[in-house]
Motif scaffolding. Structure first.
Motif, PDB file in Angstrom:
ATOM      1  N   ASP A 101       0.836  -1.207   0.000  1.00  0.00           N
ATOM      2  CA  ASP A 101       0.000   0.000   0.000  1.00  0.00           C
ATOM      3  C   ASP A 101       0.869   1.254   0.000  1.00  0.00           C
ATOM      4  OD1 ASP A 101      -2.329  -1.479   0.011  1.00  0.00           O
ATOM      5  OD2 ASP A 101      -2.605  -1.363   2.187  1.00  0.00           O
ATOM      6  N   SER A 104       2.248   2.002  -3.407  1.00  0.00           N
ATOM      7  CA  SER A 104       1.319   2.293  -4.496  1.00  0.00           C
ATOM      8  C   SER A 104       1.413   3.735  -4.983  1.00  0.00           C
ATOM      9  CB  SER A 104      -0.119   1.985  -4.062  1.00  0.00           C
ATOM     10  OG  SER A 104      -0.533   2.828  -3.001  1.00  0.00           O
ATOM     11  N   SER A 105       1.814   4.652  -4.105  1.00  0.00           N
ATOM     12  CA  SER A 105       1.964   6.059  -4.497  1.00  0.00           C
ATOM     13  C   SER A 105       3.429   6.464  -4.638  1.00  0.00           C
ATOM     14  CB  SER A 105       1.290   6.974  -3.466  1.00  0.00           C
ATOM     15  OG  SER A 105       1.904   6.840  -2.186  1.00  0.00           O
ATOM     16  N   ASP A 107       6.632   5.413  -6.905  1.00  0.00           N
ATOM     17  CA  ASP A 107       7.096   4.573  -8.015  1.00  0.00           C
ATOM     18  C   ASP A 107       8.564   4.182  -7.899  1.00  0.00           C
ATOM     19  OD1 ASP A 107       8.315   6.990  -8.645  1.00  0.00           O
ATOM     20  OD2 ASP A 107       7.156   7.330 -10.475  1.00  0.00           O
TER      21      ASP A 107
END
Length: 212
Positions: A101, A104-105, A107
């Motif tokens: 999680d 996910s933001s 990269d």
């Protein structure tokens, strides 16, 4: 002694009325935020504690990082906010779900469900000559883990290690545990700086080292 400069991407920002160490990114563990900056709590992060205590980590921002013991991503998410490619090794499946999680933001954050004691299982993934190894593993043989992973570190790279005395031996004097661990570390590293993290983490020793 003057504290080393903070890495690019790490600042002291006023959050909830207090000047706090902070990085810019999506929140991960319920930390307070302000204007896109997230507080980096040194009481929940060994590396954050080392930075607050003025260790010369060598971090400038943009480094390639191998993070051993990423858990659910509390510290490694801050690292990935300001570093380059950040490989996050964690062996327990449950915290890896939270780590995914956090990634996910981000990269540049690459979670790896692997055991840091067995670097051969992720050697094909981690790029050669990383700039920094950050290690925070709760297991016996913490220095041995660092020695086994030295293969990934560039010649002028840095190991930023938190040694947990109670993970090695709950009955031993922490000073003896730290001395034994430092002796083992010297098989592969030159130790540059050591200091207790007691202001934030009891019975922990922060270590900065570079490959021999």
């Amino acid at each position: 002694m003057t504290n080393p400069a903070l890495p690019d991407g790490v600042e002291r920002r006023e959050i909830d009325g207090e000047l706090r160490l902070a990085t810019r990114g999506e929140p991960v563990y319920g930390e307070p935020t302000a204007d896109g900056w997230r507080a980096w709590d040194p009481r929940r992060s060994k590396l954050g504690g080392m930075i607050e205590l003025g260790f010369d980590t060598g971090l400038a921002g943009g480094e390639t990082v191998l993070y051993l013991g990423a858990a659910s991503g509390t510290t490694v998410s801050h690292v990935a906010d300001f570093a380059g490619s950040t490989y996050a090794v964690e062996f327990a499946p449950r915290p890896v779900r939270d780590l995914l999680d956090a990634a996910s933001s981000r990269d540049r954050l690459f979670p790896l469900l692997k055991d840091a004691r067995r670097p051969q299982t992720y050697a094909h993934v981690v790029e050669a000559d990383v700039d920094v190894i950050v290690q925070d593993v709760a297991t016996r043989g913490q220095a041995t883990v660092a020695v086994r992973n030295a293969q990934f570190l560039a010649d002028d790279g840095r190991l930023l290690l938190a040694i947990k005395a109670r993970s090695e031996d709950v009955t031993a004097d922490p000073d003896d545990v730290f001395d034994d661990a430092l002796d083992r570390l010297r098989d592969a590293y030159e130790v540059l700086e050591t200091r207790r993290l007691g202001r934030f983490h009891e019975d922990h020793l922060g270590v900065v080292a570079t490959p021999k």
